[in-house]
Design an enzyme around this catalytic site. Structure first.
Site, short mmCIF file in Angstrom:
data_model
loop_
_atom_site.label_atom_id
_atom_site.label_comp_id
_atom_site.label_asym_id
_atom_site.label_seq_id
_atom_site.Cartn_x
_atom_site.Cartn_y
_atom_site.Cartn_z
CB THR A 1 21.52 12.10 -1.79
OG1 THR A 1 20.31 12.79 -2.11
CG2 THR A 1 21.31 11.27 -0.54
CB ALA B 110 16.60 7.64 -7.53
CG ASP B 111 15.59 12.67 -10.29
OD1 ASP B 111 15.96 13.55 -9.52
OD2 ASP B 111 16.26 12.29 -11.27
CD GLU C 228 23.19 9.77 -12.38
OE1 GLU C 228 23.38 10.62 -11.50
OE2 GLU C 228 22.08 9.63 -12.92
CE LYS D 206 14.54 13.18 -4.64
NZ LYS D 206 15.94 12.92 -4.48
#
Ligand code: 5RP
Length: 221
Positions: A33, A86-87, A106, A124
């Site tokens: 992303t 993010a996951d 990060e 997510k």
């Protein structure tokens, strides 16, 4: 018509681009992303980016290819804006990160920034963190020690074999942890000797979440 996952990511990257001010020094995260955001910075004339602090070798390379100067965090102090994927993301903007093994840098760059924009796709968004295995960066000699401590916390550690972080360390992915209280677990894991960082972002969580282009300010808590 519903958007596919790449269109969702691109919509979030484009919405974040609109937030970048002329002359900014940006904190830049890592992942597909973020790559779309960097692509968007190429060849546009709305804003001039003064420079960026990168969270990974991957993003550094892409930033340089885009003609953006990569700066050392030690020489720029506090950043106005950090943008990253993010996951997983919960309603309070608490995150699991580290699917790309870049969690330590990060977390450093996010913590050095006044505002954290998290750019994600629909998949997510979760009501509670924990389906995605929690990444932990460890000093290699401490892998088993950390693994045993994780088992005591109720998790099942799996070594991400063959992956070496940008800092020369190893990654453990923890399955099955109860993350009903993620703030507590983030702190508890940080106490284990040999842990460099874990992928829970609860203390430095997202200030704004952009999901498939939709803007959301996380609920307090
Ligand atoms: C890397 C990360 C990424 O932000 C996370 O894995 C999301 O990546 P993508 O934008 O490719 O879905 O934490 O360590």
């Amino acid at each position: 018509m519903s958007m596919d996952i790449n269109a969702q990511k691109r919509a979030s990257a484009e919405r974040a681009f609109a937030e970048i001010e002329d002359g900014s020094i940006l904190g830049m995260g890592t992942g597909s992303t973020v790559d779309m955001l960097i692509e968007k910075l190429v060849g546009q004339s709305r804003i001039r980016i003064e420079g960026a602090v990168s969270s990974s070798e991957r993003s550094t390379q892409r930033l340089r290819e885009a003609g953006i100067e990569v700066l050392d965090l030690n020489s720029v102090g506090e950043l106005d804006l950090y943008i990253d994927g993010a996951d997983e993301c919960d309603p309070m903007g608490r995150l699991i990160k580290g699917g790309g093994a870049a969690l330590t840098r990060e977390k450093i760059v996010a913590s050095a920034s006044r505002r954290f924009l998290c750019i994600i796709d629909d998949s997510k968004e979760v009501s509670q963190l924990g389906a995605f295995p929690l990444p932990i960066e460890v000093i290699p000699m401490a892998r088993s020690l950390v693994g045993r401590a994780i088992v005591k916390l109720g998790g099942h550690p799996a070594w991400r074999q063959g992956v070496i972080s940008d800092n020369g360390n190893w990654i453990i992915d923890v399955h099955g942890l109860d993350l009903a209280d993620p703030d507590r677990i983030e702190s508890a894991i940080n106490q284990i000797p040999g842990v460099v960082a874990n992928g829970l972002f609860t203390q430095r969580r997202a200030d704004v979440v952009i999901t498939s282009g939709r803007w959301r300010e996380p609920s307090a808590g």
